[in-house]
Every structure is written in C-alpha cells, then in structure tokens.
Design an enzyme around this catalytic site. Structure first.
Site, short mmCIF file in Angstrom:
data_model
loop_
_atom_site.label_atom_id
_atom_site.label_comp_id
_atom_site.label_asym_id
_atom_site.label_seq_id
_atom_site.Cartn_x
_atom_site.Cartn_y
_atom_site.Cartn_z
N LYS A 121 17.71 34.79 41.58
CA LYS A 121 17.49 35.24 42.96
C LYS A 121 17.47 36.75 43.05
O LYS A 121 16.77 37.30 43.89
CB LYS A 121 18.52 34.62 43.91
CG LYS A 121 18.34 33.11 44.04
CD LYS A 121 18.49 32.56 45.45
CE LYS A 121 17.93 31.14 45.49
NZ LYS A 121 18.46 30.27 46.50
N LYS A 203 10.86 23.55 38.65
CA LYS A 203 11.35 22.55 39.62
C LYS A 203 10.63 22.70 40.97
O LYS A 203 10.17 23.79 41.32
CB LYS A 203 12.87 22.64 39.78
CG LYS A 203 13.37 23.75 40.66
CD LYS A 203 14.81 23.47 41.11
CE LYS A 203 15.19 24.47 42.19
NZ LYS A 203 16.39 24.16 42.92
N LYS A 206 11.56 24.60 47.66
CA LYS A 206 11.06 24.84 49.02
C LYS A 206 10.64 26.28 49.22
O LYS A 206 9.94 26.60 50.17
CB LYS A 206 12.09 24.40 50.06
CG LYS A 206 13.43 25.07 49.97
CD LYS A 206 14.41 24.45 50.96
CE LYS A 206 15.82 24.86 50.64
NZ LYS A 206 16.78 23.84 50.54
P1 ATP Z 1 15.40 27.20 47.01
O1 ATP Z 1 13.96 26.86 46.77
O2 ATP Z 1 15.63 28.03 48.23
O3 ATP Z 1 16.12 27.64 45.78
P2 ATP Z 1 16.08 24.47 46.71
O4 ATP Z 1 14.87 23.68 47.12
O5 ATP Z 1 16.37 24.64 45.29
O6 ATP Z 1 16.08 25.86 47.44
P3 ATP Z 1 18.84 23.99 47.50
O7 ATP Z 1 19.25 24.11 48.92
O8 ATP Z 1 19.22 25.08 46.57
O9 ATP Z 1 17.27 23.74 47.44
O10 ATP Z 1 19.36 22.62 46.92
C1 ATP Z 1 19.80 21.52 47.69
C2 ATP Z 1 20.07 20.34 46.78
O11 ATP Z 1 18.84 19.82 46.29
C3 ATP Z 1 20.91 20.68 45.54
O12 ATP Z 1 21.81 19.61 45.28
C4 ATP Z 1 19.89 20.79 44.46
O13 ATP Z 1 20.45 20.49 43.21
C5 ATP Z 1 18.87 19.75 44.87
N1 ATP Z 1 17.53 20.08 44.42
C6 ATP Z 1 16.83 21.19 44.73
N2 ATP Z 1 15.60 21.15 44.18
C7 ATP Z 1 15.54 19.99 43.47
C8 ATP Z 1 14.54 19.37 42.65
N3 ATP Z 1 13.36 19.92 42.46
N4 ATP Z 1 14.80 18.18 42.10
C9 ATP Z 1 15.99 17.59 42.30
N5 ATP Z 1 16.98 18.11 43.05
C10 ATP Z 1 16.77 19.30 43.63
#
Ligand code: ATP
Ligand code: LTN
Length: 340
Positions: A121, A203, A206
């Site tokens: 980040k 991965k 969002k």
């Molecule tokens: P950002 O894109 O802002 O980093 P993010 O999509 O990774 O956000 P978080 O709010 O950090 O989302 O994560 C929320 C939950 O979703 C956490 O438990 C994380 O492990 C899970 N998660 C996030 N992305 C994935 C993914 N691609 N596959 C499975 N689990 C995910």
C-alpha cells in the site's frame, strides 16, 4: 459475567471485519463473507465494518459514507443475521481506537515494517504513507483481541496480520499473565483466493483500476456476463484444473463455489466443450447466485430506519463486551482505575 460451569460448553467466538473501502467484490464474498454466514449457527459471531482502517487511504467523504452504508446493507443481504450475530461499525465503538493505542506500545517497529500489505500500500500511495497505514495491524489486533476471539475467518492475504496479532497477544500475556485469547486464522479451502479476471496471477481486488478485472456484488447481470466472457484463459481450450492454467483454474474455483460442484464434476460437464460455453455457464451461475442478494439489498436500502437500528444495537452489544477486555488490560498495565 459468570463463566459457564463447564468451559467446554462455551461456543467458540468468531471475529472478522471487512473494510468499506469500495464496492464489495465476488472475491471478498467467496473468500470471506460466504464463510461468515455459514459460521453463524455453530459459533458466537461478531462482525464489523472496519471503517477506521479505511481512512489509511484518503477517502472522499460522500463516497466513504455511501460505501459504508451500502456495505452494511449488502452484508445483511448476504445473510448476516443480527439476531444471531453482532454486526457493527468499528468507528461506533470507541474501545477499538483505545485498545489500538495500547497495542501500538506492544508492537515493534521492525514487525510492522515487514508487513507485506504495508509495503504494497505504501508503494501504491507514495504520496500518503501515513502513520495509520503503518499501525494498521495493531488496530486489527485490537478488533480481534477485544472480543477474546478464538477464530478469525479471513482470506489468505490476511494471514500475516493474523500471525502478528498472535505475537502481540502472546507478548502481552507473557508480561502480564493470561489476558487475551490467542486467535487462530480460519482460512477457507476453496475460494481463499479468487484471482483477477484480467490477470489471473493477481488477486481479484476492489481497488483494481480495470473494472473488468473484478465482479462487484452489485454489478448488473449483463456486466457480469460480459466480464466473464472477456476473462483471460489460455490456448489449450480444455476445461481442466492444472498447474499453469491460472485463468481456467480461477473460473473453475468460482463455478465450484457458487454451484457446489467438484472440479471433477465440472471437468466432466465441459468435456469436449469450448471456453465460450464454459465462461457463459460460470457467468450465469454467478448471476443466479447473486440475484436474491441483490434483491434483498434493494429492500434494505429502502429501509434506512431498520439499518440504523441494527447498527446501533450492534455497537451497544460490541461495546459492552469489549469494554471488559479493555478494562482488564488497562488494570494489568497499571493505569489508575476510576470509580464506576
Ligand atoms: P483492497 O482492494 O482495497 O485491498 P480487498 O478487496 O483486498 O481490498 P479487503 O477489505 O482487504 O478487500 O478484504 C476483505 C476480506 O476479503 C478479507 O478477509 C480478505 O482476505 C478477503 N479477500 C479480499 N480479496 C480476496 C480475493 N481475491 N479472494 C479471496 N478473498 C479475498
Ligand atoms: N484487514 C482486514 C480487515 C480487518 C479485519 C479485522 C479482518 C480489519 N480488522 C479483524 C479480520 C479481523 C482486511 O480484510 N483487509
């Protein structure tokens, strides 16, 4: 609180949270949220929107407020049941920020410097490498330890933060005696990491600039179908789960999560068929899976009073549990207590 006569009778406590940092994706849902829903009968579940964590990246006030509101309604629509579980907004419960400060003082600079998420980040937002981004993990540890959680369901990307939470809890317990339950991560076997539809080695996230890379939970059916049709695969034209076939593996994993079919069943179903047909089937299965969630979401969004009542009650319940742990920790450290 009186403890149950037989500690074995105590249900295990689950804590997890998600940031309202944008549209919740299919990755969040399959990796984390779907699991949260299923755990509600077996465990005492406490879930939060981690909005204090969200401001480690600069937010536009109106979007932030809307994202938090929508995330709350969406999680209810996904099946979080406020009668069974406690579901609150982190910033509504002041003990989190208080406990985070305390835990900051039991966390080493070097430990925080090693966190992959901090490195990622800060590389992504070089203009705003703020102290909150750095001390994100002790706030997350506070979230978990305040509720004496046994298990923390998260996607695999959060494992490192969970390990640091354990280290902090063990360190504190080592100095002052048993204070915090040392939690375990609870990572789903399937769906632990849903990959980007455009670059299946990354991965699904969002915050991806390319909106074709992720499926948002509130995407329209036609957008979901289009995104799956454009999903990156390979040139073999054979639906099978194998090393090096990241795109196809990811689509199979998504299809399996939403239909309950095994990889073997999926391979049989699409034997001799092309990727076009396969991608359309994955798209349709996802659309159907999300349809009732979308409908419930629309209903909740029309009922603001109900949402407010839910998050207010959630915060009150969360406060009454967490204040006990905060007081216990403060007493052990030697803070002068107040008469209450
Ligand atoms: P950002 O894109 O802002 O980093 P993010 O999509 O990774 O956000 P978080 O709010 O950090 O989302 O994560 C929320 C939950 O979703 C956490 O438990 C994380 O492990 C899970 N998660 C996030 N992305 C994935 C993914 N691609 N596959 C499975 N689990 C995910
Ligand atoms: N960092 C987490 C969100 C989060 C969390 C938590 C998860 C904040 N506090 C406590 C589990 C337990 C993430 O998903 N990015």
């Amino acid at each position: 609180m009186t403890e149950p006569a037989n500690m074995e009778d105590r249900k295990k406590v689950i804590f997890s949270a998600i940031q309202p940092s944008g549209t919740i994706t299919l990755g969040n849902y399959l990796g984390a949220l779907k699991n949260w829903i299923n755990l509600q009968d077996e465990f005492d579940c406490i879930y939060a929107l981690a909005d204090l964590h969200t401001i480690t990246v600069r937010q536009d006030p109106a979007s932030f407020r809307r994202n938090t509101l929508e995330a709350y309604a969406l999680l209810l629509a996904c099946g979080i049941d406020p009668k069974k579980s406690i579901f609150f907004v982190q910033s509504h419960v002041p003990t989190h920020a208080q406990m985070a400060w305390i835990l900051d003082c039991y966390t080493q600079f070097g430990e925080l410097q090693r966190m992959t998420q901090f490195k990622d980040k800060s590389a992504k937002h070089p203009e705003n490498v703020n102290a909150g981004l750095f001390t994100y993990p002790p706030l997350m540890a506070a979230d978990i330890l305040l509720y004496q959680a046994d298990l923390v369901p998260v996607g695999i990307d959060q494992k490192q933060h969970l390990e640091l939470t354990r280290t902090i809890a063990e360190r504190f317990n080592g100095i002052y005696g048993q204070t915090f339950t040392v939690p375990d991560a609870y990572i789903p076997k399937q769906g632990a990491k849903i990959m980007s539809l455009q670059d299946p080695t990354k991965k699904m996230s969002k915050s991806d600039e390319n909106t074709n890379a992720y499926i948002a939970m509130l995407d329209k059916p036609e957008d979901i179908m289009r995104k799956f049709k454009r999903a990156v695969t390979d040139s073999e034209a054979c639906v099978r789960y194998a090393e090096g076939k990241d795109g196809v593996n990811n689509l199979m994993s998504i299809y399996s999560c939403v239909t309950g079919k095994t990889y073997e069943q999926i391979e049989n179903e699409f034997a001799g068929k092309g990727y076009g047909e396969f991608k359309a089937a994955v798209g349709e299965a996802v659309v159907e899976h999300l349809r009732p969630i979308r409908e419930r979401f629309d209903d909740y969004m029309k009922n603001r009073d109900y949402l407010e009542q839910c998050w207010t009650e959630g915060a009150e319940k969360a406060y009454s549990i967490s204040i006990r742990t905060l007081r216990k920790a403060m007493k052990k450290i030697g803070f002068l207590p107040m008469k209450r």
